[in-house]
Design a protein around this motif. Structure first.
Motif, PDB file in Angstrom:
ATOM      1  N   MET A   1       0.828  -1.201   0.000  1.00 47.36           N
ATOM      2  CA  MET A   1       0.000   0.000   0.000  1.00 47.36           C
ATOM      3  C   MET A   1       0.867   1.257   0.000  1.00 47.36           C
ATOM      4  O   MET A   1       0.539   2.239  -0.671  1.00 47.36           O
ATOM      5  N   ASP A   2       1.972   1.223   0.729  1.00 50.08           N
ATOM      6  CA  ASP A   2       2.887   2.370   0.756  1.00 50.08           C
ATOM      7  C   ASP A   2       3.566   2.566  -0.594  1.00 50.08           C
ATOM      8  O   ASP A   2       3.734   3.696  -1.051  1.00 50.08           O
ATOM      9  N   LEU A   3       3.955   1.464  -1.215  1.00 51.61           N
ATOM     10  CA  LEU A   3       4.659   1.544  -2.492  1.00 51.61           C
ATOM     11  C   LEU A   3       3.756   1.982  -3.641  1.00 51.61           C
ATOM     12  O   LEU A   3       4.217   2.597  -4.599  1.00 51.61           O
ATOM     13  N   SER A   4       2.482   1.653  -3.537  1.00 47.49           N
ATOM     14  CA  SER A   4       1.568   1.967  -4.630  1.00 47.49           C
ATOM     15  C   SER A   4       0.205   2.394  -4.078  1.00 47.49           C
ATOM     16  O   SER A   4      -0.771   1.649  -4.120  1.00 47.49           O
ATOM     17  N   PRO A   5       0.104   3.625  -3.563  1.00 48.81           N
ATOM     18  CA  PRO A   5      -1.144   4.068  -2.934  1.00 48.81           C
ATOM     19  C   PRO A   5      -2.333   4.190  -3.894  1.00 48.81           C
ATOM     20  O   PRO A   5      -3.465   4.265  -3.448  1.00 48.81           O
ATOM     21  N   ARG A   6      -2.072   4.172  -5.183  1.00 49.83           N
ATOM     22  CA  ARG A   6      -3.167   4.236  -6.170  1.00 49.83           C
ATOM     23  C   ARG A   6      -3.406   2.886  -6.835  1.00 49.83           C
ATOM     24  O   ARG A   6      -4.073   2.802  -7.856  1.00 49.83           O
ATOM     25  N   ASP A   7      -2.855   1.869  -6.238  1.00 46.28           N
ATOM     26  CA  ASP A   7      -2.991   0.510  -6.757  1.00 46.28           C
ATOM     27  C   ASP A   7      -4.475   0.144  -6.827  1.00 46.28           C
ATOM     28  O   ASP A   7      -5.214   0.352  -5.862  1.00 46.28           O
ATOM     29  N   PRO A   8      -4.916  -0.412  -7.953  1.00 49.61           N
ATOM     30  CA  PRO A   8      -6.328  -0.822  -8.042  1.00 49.61           C
ATOM     31  C   PRO A   8      -6.687  -1.918  -7.045  1.00 49.61           C
ATOM     32  O   PRO A   8      -7.863  -2.150  -6.773  1.00 49.61           O
ATOM     33  N   ASN A   9      -5.680  -2.571  -6.489  1.00 47.81           N
ATOM     34  CA  ASN A   9      -5.927  -3.615  -5.491  1.00 47.81           C
ATOM     35  C   ASN A   9      -5.860  -3.095  -4.065  1.00 47.81           C
ATOM     36  O   ASN A   9      -5.846  -3.881  -3.122  1.00 47.81           O
ATOM     37  N   PHE A  10      -5.835  -1.788  -3.885  1.00 48.68           N
ATOM     38  CA  PHE A  10      -5.709  -1.201  -2.548  1.00 48.68           C
ATOM     39  C   PHE A  10      -6.783  -1.733  -1.598  1.00 48.68           C
ATOM     40  O   PHE A  10      -6.498  -2.068  -0.454  1.00 48.68           O
ATOM     41  N   SER A  11      -8.006  -1.821  -2.080  1.00 46.36           N
ATOM     42  CA  SER A  11      -9.083  -2.309  -1.218  1.00 46.36           C
ATOM     43  C   SER A  11      -8.886  -3.777  -0.855  1.00 46.36           C
ATOM     44  O   SER A  11      -9.236  -4.204   0.246  1.00 46.36           O
ATOM     45  N   LEU A  12      -8.289  -4.528  -1.756  1.00 45.32           N
ATOM     46  CA  LEU A  12      -8.015  -5.926  -1.462  1.00 45.32           C
ATOM     47  C   LEU A  12      -6.969  -6.053  -0.363  1.00 45.32           C
ATOM     48  O   LEU A  12      -7.082  -6.907   0.518  1.00 45.32           O
TER      49      LEU A  12
ATOM     50  N   ALA B   1     -15.136   1.437   1.566  1.00 42.87           N
ATOM     51  CA  ALA B   1     -15.317   2.790   1.033  1.00 42.87           C
ATOM     52  C   ALA B   1     -14.822   2.876  -0.412  1.00 42.87           C
ATOM     53  O   ALA B   1     -15.366   3.629  -1.221  1.00 42.87           O
ATOM     54  N   ILE B   2     -13.809   2.074  -0.732  1.00 37.75           N
ATOM     55  CA  ILE B   2     -13.260   2.059  -2.081  1.00 37.75           C
ATOM     56  C   ILE B   2     -14.070   1.146  -2.989  1.00 37.75           C
ATOM     57  O   ILE B   2     -14.350   1.482  -4.134  1.00 37.75           O
ATOM     58  N   ARG B   3     -14.442  -0.025  -2.471  1.00 43.47           N
ATOM     59  CA  ARG B   3     -15.164  -1.026  -3.266  1.00 43.47           C
ATOM     60  C   ARG B   3     -16.435  -1.477  -2.543  1.00 43.47           C
ATOM     61  O   ARG B   3     -16.506  -2.568  -1.996  1.00 43.47           O
ATOM     62  N   PRO B   4     -17.458  -0.631  -2.531  1.00 43.60           N
ATOM     63  CA  PRO B   4     -18.688  -1.014  -1.830  1.00 43.60           C
ATOM     64  C   PRO B   4     -19.414  -2.189  -2.491  1.00 43.60           C
ATOM     65  O   PRO B   4     -20.312  -2.767  -1.888  1.00 43.60           O
ATOM     66  N   ASP B   5     -19.009  -2.538  -3.686  1.00 42.41           N
ATOM     67  CA  ASP B   5     -19.659  -3.635  -4.400  1.00 42.41           C
ATOM     68  C   ASP B   5     -19.096  -5.012  -4.036  1.00 42.41           C
ATOM     69  O   ASP B   5     -19.629  -6.025  -4.461  1.00 42.41           O
TER      70      ASP B   5
END
Length: 122
Positions: free
Chosen positions: A14-25, A52-56
């Motif tokens: 998460m620190d290395l890639s804060p915009r990672d599409p897998n952040f919620s994972l 909050a990122i992936r409510p689905d």
């Protein structure tokens, strides 16, 4: 099996890639590691961040009601439960076992027990 290392790994990602599409994972896996250690309140905070990122993603609400069942949060369970869409049948258990590869049977049994208790709340 090593929840502390797993959490460190997720936090590092998460620190290395804060915009990672897998952040919620990553949030989910941290929550799950906290669940394994019976740190339900900490798990809930990570579930809320991921949700909050992936409510689905239903996995957030499922683990949320499990944690709430151990914390006695019946009111919150009732608010969350309609959003978990779970049928406790053979296919659910197969998917749960495939997506939650616990090295120890105890957390899996605790997850299922908490989910059953949450469902009984209604």
């Amino acid at each position: 099996g090593n929840t502390e290392e797993a959490e460190d790994y997720a936090l590092s990602a998460m620190d290395l890639s804060p915009r990672d599409p897998n952040f919620s994972l990553w949030c989910y896996w941290i929550a799950l590691s906290q669940f394994v250690e019976a740190n339900y309140e900490i798990a809930l905070s990570w579930l809320d961040k991921g949700n909050a990122i992936r409510p689905d993603w239903l996995i957030f609400n499922r683990l949320k009601v499990v944690c709430l069942s151990y914390l006695g949060g019946q009111k919150l369970i009732l608010q969350t439960l309609p959003n978990i869409e779970v049928e406790l049948d053979a296919s659910f258990y197969q998917i749960l076992n495939a997506t939650h590869p616990f090295t120890d049977e105890e957390p899996l049994a605790r997850y299922i027990h908490g989910l059953k208790n949450a469902i009984k709340t209604i």
